[in-house]
Design a protein around this motif. Structure first.
Motif, mmCIF file in Angstrom:
data_model
loop_
_atom_site.group_PDB
_atom_site.id
_atom_site.type_symbol
_atom_site.label_atom_id
_atom_site.label_comp_id
_atom_site.label_asym_id
_atom_site.label_seq_id
_atom_site.Cartn_x
_atom_site.Cartn_y
_atom_site.Cartn_z
ATOM 1 N N THR A 71 0.765 -1.233 -0.034
ATOM 2 C CA THR A 71 -0.022 0.049 0.012
ATOM 3 C C THR A 71 0.863 1.216 0.015
ATOM 4 O O THR A 71 0.432 2.105 -0.676
ATOM 5 C CB THR A 71 -0.802 -0.073 1.318
ATOM 6 O OG1 THR A 71 -1.637 -1.047 1.111
ATOM 7 C CG2 THR A 71 -1.750 1.174 1.485
ATOM 8 N N GLY A 72 2.005 1.168 0.869
ATOM 9 C CA GLY A 72 2.860 2.392 0.645
ATOM 10 C C GLY A 72 3.348 2.561 -0.616
ATOM 11 O O GLY A 72 3.663 3.682 -0.994
ATOM 12 N N THR A 73 3.743 1.600 -1.416
ATOM 13 C CA THR A 73 4.410 1.756 -2.604
ATOM 14 C C THR A 73 3.394 2.321 -3.593
ATOM 15 O O THR A 73 3.828 3.223 -4.482
ATOM 16 C CB THR A 73 5.026 0.432 -3.206
ATOM 17 O OG1 THR A 73 5.915 -0.189 -2.229
ATOM 18 C CG2 THR A 73 5.360 0.606 -4.648
ATOM 19 N N LEU A 74 1.979 1.866 -3.447
ATOM 20 C CA LEU A 74 1.081 2.373 -4.331
ATOM 21 C C LEU A 74 0.949 3.994 -4.058
ATOM 22 O O LEU A 74 0.465 4.671 -4.968
ATOM 23 C CB LEU A 74 -0.136 1.653 -3.996
ATOM 24 C CG LEU A 74 -0.461 0.045 -4.581
ATOM 25 C CD1 LEU A 74 -1.393 -0.802 -4.280
ATOM 26 C CD2 LEU A 74 -0.107 0.099 -6.138
ATOM 27 N N TYR A 75 0.769 4.050 -2.680
ATOM 28 C CA TYR A 75 0.592 5.574 -2.442
ATOM 29 C C TYR A 75 1.877 6.453 -3.001
ATOM 30 O O TYR A 75 1.807 7.591 -3.530
ATOM 31 C CB TYR A 75 0.649 5.922 -1.027
ATOM 32 C CG TYR A 75 -0.546 5.398 -0.305
ATOM 33 C CD1 TYR A 75 -1.788 5.105 -1.008
ATOM 34 C CD2 TYR A 75 -0.519 5.215 1.157
ATOM 35 C CE1 TYR A 75 -2.868 4.557 -0.106
ATOM 36 C CE2 TYR A 75 -1.839 4.835 2.014
ATOM 37 C CZ TYR A 75 -2.680 4.660 1.252
ATOM 38 O OH TYR A 75 -3.811 4.272 1.870
ATOM 39 N N SER A 76 2.939 5.701 -3.118
ATOM 40 C CA SER A 76 4.298 6.455 -3.712
ATOM 41 C C SER A 76 4.263 6.663 -5.070
ATOM 42 O O SER A 76 4.455 7.892 -5.579
ATOM 43 C CB SER A 76 5.600 5.503 -3.279
ATOM 44 O OG SER A 76 6.499 6.380 -3.430
ATOM 45 N N PHE A 77 3.804 5.667 -5.602
ATOM 46 C CA PHE A 77 3.508 5.675 -7.155
ATOM 47 C C PHE A 77 2.268 6.707 -7.640
ATOM 48 O O PHE A 77 2.483 7.380 -8.546
ATOM 49 C CB PHE A 77 3.207 4.441 -7.748
ATOM 50 C CG PHE A 77 4.194 3.528 -7.869
ATOM 51 C CD1 PHE A 77 5.376 3.853 -8.035
ATOM 52 C CD2 PHE A 77 4.143 1.888 -8.146
ATOM 53 C CE1 PHE A 77 6.795 3.278 -7.947
ATOM 54 C CE2 PHE A 77 5.174 1.044 -8.340
ATOM 55 C CZ PHE A 77 6.419 1.830 -8.191
ATOM 56 N N ALA A 78 1.466 6.965 -6.840
ATOM 57 C CA ALA A 78 0.280 8.038 -7.136
ATOM 58 C C ALA A 78 0.987 9.340 -7.044
ATOM 59 O O ALA A 78 0.663 10.139 -7.588
ATOM 60 C CB ALA A 78 -0.720 7.904 -5.943
ATOM 61 N N ILE A 79 1.742 9.636 -5.885
ATOM 62 C CA ILE A 79 2.261 10.892 -5.945
ATOM 63 C C ILE A 79 3.328 10.916 -7.161
ATOM 64 O O ILE A 79 3.607 12.124 -7.733
ATOM 65 C CB ILE A 79 3.282 11.196 -4.538
ATOM 66 C CG1 ILE A 79 2.213 11.042 -3.518
ATOM 67 C CG2 ILE A 79 4.154 12.148 -4.761
ATOM 68 C CD1 ILE A 79 2.916 11.250 -2.045
ATOM 69 N N PHE A 80 3.921 9.889 -7.630
ATOM 70 C CA PHE A 80 5.023 9.917 -8.710
ATOM 71 C C PHE A 80 4.034 10.422 -9.943
ATOM 72 O O PHE A 80 4.744 11.010 -10.745
ATOM 73 C CB PHE A 80 5.392 8.275 -8.707
ATOM 74 C CG PHE A 80 6.046 8.310 -10.104
ATOM 75 C CD1 PHE A 80 7.597 8.473 -10.069
ATOM 76 C CD2 PHE A 80 5.743 7.450 -11.137
ATOM 77 C CE1 PHE A 80 8.158 8.173 -11.274
ATOM 78 C CE2 PHE A 80 6.535 7.288 -12.378
ATOM 79 C CZ PHE A 80 7.665 7.403 -12.344
ATOM 80 N N SER A 81 2.949 9.912 -10.071
ATOM 81 C CA SER A 81 2.237 10.314 -11.262
ATOM 82 C C SER A 81 1.745 11.808 -11.249
ATOM 83 O O SER A 81 1.390 12.413 -12.310
ATOM 84 C CB SER A 81 1.064 9.503 -11.071
ATOM 85 O OG SER A 81 0.061 9.933 -10.327
#
Length: 443
Positions: A71-81
């Motif tokens: 979940t933390g990586t998915l949150y991180s990828f959301a900010i990445f976008s």
């Protein structure tokens, strides 16, 4: 030519750039343009990959420690976008600056914004220090990077294409694309070295911040290298005589919006594969295997070296069979690759190496000719701004959400669904190339 376009640059950086280039006044050299393009693109992609790697190995633990690793990586990828979403807005803002203050001033402001946003990430406190505010700060700085990337369009790639010999257009088209694998090689090697030589505690405390400082230093060097070209009189004249001048974004869209859309979707296969062999596999290996990130980062660096060779080869092939033919052929090959690539990534260490090398070879052949594939459709006086908008939208649709989507699909339904996502990009490219062919025939 308006007064705004012809004014003399006033910043000390621009004056220094002019003096540096005075020895070759009056010449427009494709070789110099190529060097400026490679330096500029490599610096931008180094920033890009430094952030991307940190999105996998740092931010989930530093910014989102209150959720599980996935979940933390998915949150991180959301900010990445967020940078990809912000990039078109940056083009709008900095095109206005370009029209008022000139290309040199626009580039100076954009690259300082990029460098400042990047280096500021190195000072972000952790969640343990300031709570959820750390995520907000990271998001704001990521938006700053995106706005700056929209403004960093200097038109050198278009100028290079227009100055290329007729029979070597494919060769010159691949030159700007070399920045991606070169930036990845430097970023991956640097992170791998730091991870391998620091304890996990030291790395998460301070070691991960060092690449962001390096990125700022590289941006300063790249800024001067690009200013050395874009503000000198001979290149200013070359931009003007070939009508590579900024136009209002809305006027550009009204004039050639459909061509921009087709141009944005033409490289979809390349951009989907781009993240499938760079950001996504690192996240998969880090989350779902027992391997350390340093080893896989070195595999990525080796794969990127194969990517450099394939990009160069794409120029040779495009000059013999045509850029659009090569793009269509590689899109079909990527579609085929999507059918067995997930199995390779899940097949252990040997499978990972085969996946990365074969993926980068395909990426190099397709990505090498992906930039400006339909640029000839643009009216010349709108080509500068049209190319910038097309690039922004291509990255947004093709790459902006790719790591997040691929990780969601693979974690919930299996790696095969990440392959299906890659297949959709290949289909998008083939459809766009078919539409472009019909548009050309109808003229």
């Amino acid at each position: 030519m308006t007064a705004a376009q012809s004014h003399a640059p006033t910043s000390s950086l621009e004056r220094d750039a002019r003096r540096t280039n005075e020895a070759h006044a009056g010449e427009v050299r494709p070789g110099d343009i190529a060097i400026g393009v490679i330096i500029g693109r490599t610096s931008e992609f180094f920033d890009f990959f430094v952030y991307a790697i940190a999105s996998v190995v740092v931010f989930p633990k530093l910014i989102f420690p209150y959720v599980d690793a996935l979940t933390g990586t998915l949150y991180s990828f959301a900010i990445f976008s967020l940078a990809f979403v912000a990039r078109p807005f940056g083009t709008v803002i900095f095109t206005a600056i370009d029209r008022v203050a000139g290309r040199g001033m626009k580039l100076t402001i954009a690259l300082f914004l990029l460098g400042t946003s990047t280096v500021a990430i190195a000072f972000i406190p952790s969640y343990q220090d300031i709570g959820i505010a750390s995520a907000y700060f990271l998001g704001i700085l990521r938006i700053g990077q995106g706005l700056a990337l929209g403004g960093s369009w200097d038109g050198l790639a278009s100028l290079l294409a227009l100055n290329a010999p007729q029979k070597r257009r494919g060769y010159y088209a691949m030159i700007p694309q070399l920045g991606a694998p070169l930036g990845l090689m430097v970023a991956s090697t640097l992170f791998a070295y730091i991870i391998a030589n620091l304890s996990a505690e030291d790395f998460l405390s301070w070691g991960w911040r060092y690449p962001f400082f390096v990125a700022f230093a590289i941006n300063v060097v790249a800024l001067f290298a690009r200013l050395r070209i874009v503000v000198t009189p001979e290149y200013t004249k070359a931009f003007e005589t070939q009508e590579l001048q900024p136009q209002p974004v809305m006027d550009t869209w009204r004039q050639g919006g459909w061509n921009i859309v087709v141009g944005a979707f033409a490289p979809l296969a390349s951009f989907a594969l781009f993240h499938m062999v760079t950001v996504f596999p690192l996240s998969w290996v880090f989350l779902f295997t027992q391997e350390g990130p340093a080893r896989f980062l070195m595999i990525e660096a080796v794969g990127a070296a194969f990517g450099v060779a394939a990009i160069v080869a794409s120029g040779w092939l495009a000059d013999r069979i045509g850029r659009r033919t090569l793009l269509a052929a590689t899109a079909a090959a990527i579609a085929a690759f999507s059918g067995f690539a997930p199995q390779l990534l899940a097949a252990g260490e040997i499978g990972e190496v085969v996946f990365m090398i074969s993926g980068f070879l395909l990426l190099g052949l397709s990505f090498g000719q992906a930039s400006g594939a339909v640029a000839s459709n643009f009216q010349m006086n709108y080509r500068y701004t049209s190319s910038a908008i097309t690039s922004d939208l291509a990255w947004l649709f093709g790459a902006g959400f790719a790591p997040w989507v691929a990780l969601v699909l693979s974690s919930r339904f299996g790696l095969g669904f990440a392959g299906a996502y890659l297949l959709s990009g290949a289909i998008g490219t083939l459809v766009a190339l078919f539409v472009n062919r019909q548009m050309v025939q109808d003229r």
